[in-house]
Write a protein that holds these residues in place. Structure first.
Motif, PDB file in Angstrom:
ATOM      1  N   GLN A  55     -78.374  79.333   9.900  1.00 38.91           N
ATOM      2  CA  GLN A  55     -79.135  80.139   8.899  1.00 38.91           C
ATOM      3  C   GLN A  55     -78.683  80.164   7.479  1.00 38.91           C
ATOM      4  N   LYS A  56     -77.382  80.200   7.556  1.00 36.90           N
ATOM      5  CA  LYS A  56     -76.920  80.081   5.842  1.00 36.90           C
ATOM      6  C   LYS A  56     -77.271  78.614   5.461  1.00 36.90           C
ATOM      7  N   ALA A  57     -77.201  77.711   6.216  1.00 34.59           N
ATOM      8  CA  ALA A  57     -77.427  76.391   5.755  1.00 34.59           C
ATOM      9  C   ALA A  57     -78.925  76.096   5.301  1.00 34.59           C
ATOM     10  N   TRP A  58     -79.817  76.707   6.255  1.00 35.76           N
ATOM     11  CA  TRP A  58     -81.335  77.044   6.083  1.00 35.76           C
ATOM     12  C   TRP A  58     -81.557  77.355   4.592  1.00 35.76           C
ATOM     13  N   ASN A 112     -80.220  66.290   7.089  1.00 38.17           N
ATOM     14  CA  ASN A 112     -79.096  66.256   6.099  1.00 38.17           C
ATOM     15  C   ASN A 112     -77.804  66.208   6.609  1.00 38.17           C
ATOM     16  N   ASP A 113     -77.523  65.234   7.796  1.00 34.90           N
ATOM     17  CA  ASP A 113     -76.164  65.321   8.374  1.00 34.90           C
ATOM     18  C   ASP A 113     -75.507  66.159   8.936  1.00 34.90           C
ATOM     19  N   LYS A 126     -81.076  75.660   1.681  1.00 37.52           N
ATOM     20  CA  LYS A 126     -81.749  74.594   1.609  1.00 37.52           C
ATOM     21  C   LYS A 126     -80.943  73.070   1.992  1.00 37.52           C
ATOM     22  N   LEU A 127     -80.120  73.065   2.951  1.00 37.41           N
ATOM     23  CA  LEU A 127     -79.327  72.066   3.466  1.00 37.41           C
ATOM     24  C   LEU A 127     -79.553  71.296   4.456  1.00 37.41           C
ATOM     25  N   GLU A 178     -68.177  71.745  12.152  1.00 40.39           N
ATOM     26  CA  GLU A 178     -67.443  70.872  11.367  1.00 40.39           C
ATOM     27  C   GLU A 178     -68.591  70.169  10.279  1.00 40.39           C
ATOM     28  N   GLU A 179     -69.609  69.784  10.577  1.00 43.15           N
ATOM     29  CA  GLU A 179     -70.542  69.201   9.816  1.00 43.15           C
ATOM     30  C   GLU A 179     -71.215  70.560   8.729  1.00 43.15           C
ATOM     31  N   LEU A 180     -71.230  71.666   9.080  1.00 41.10           N
ATOM     32  CA  LEU A 180     -71.658  72.651   8.396  1.00 41.10           C
ATOM     33  C   LEU A 180     -70.507  72.925   7.307  1.00 41.10           C
TER      34      LEU A 180
END
Length: 106
Positions: free
Chosen positions: A44-47, A70-71, A50-51, A96-98
């Motif tokens: 949710q934080k990544a969304w 986006n990886d 806008k990542l 790890e990706e996040l």
């Protein structure tokens, strides 16, 4: 939680995207445990940052200048394989990706 739009239980909703949680990590679901809920919060934080998506070249179609992941891997299949469940290493890998994108829990 319960979806305000569909009334479904064990569903996390943000920006009209439903992410189901379950005790077994079922189709498109994350385990309803501490790690599963943590990953949902991180996604949710990544969304919100806008990542999740970017513009690039599609690995599946080869199309240039298109919307692509986006990886940050997401599970999109209920039939296993590289894009689906079951995948017992997914939660650790996606965290790890996040983290590589600067997304961590406060």
């Amino acid at each position: 939680g319960t979806s305000h739009t569909s009334g479904e239980h064990n569903t996390v909703v943000w920006n009209d995207i439903h992410h189901k949680t379950s005790t077994y990590g079922g189709p498109f679901g994350y385990p309803d445990n501490q790690e599963g809920r943590e990953v949902l919060k991180l996604l949710q934080k990544a969304w919100n940052a806008k990542l999740i998506f970017t513009i690039g070249t599609s690995h599946t179609s080869g199309e240039h200048n298109t919307v692509v992941w986006n990886d940050i891997h997401h599970k999109t299949s209920t039939y296993g394989g590289p894009f689906g469940y079951p995948d017992h290493t997914y939660l650790g890998r996606v965290k790890e990706e996040l983290a590589a994108k600067g997304i961590r829990l406060d």
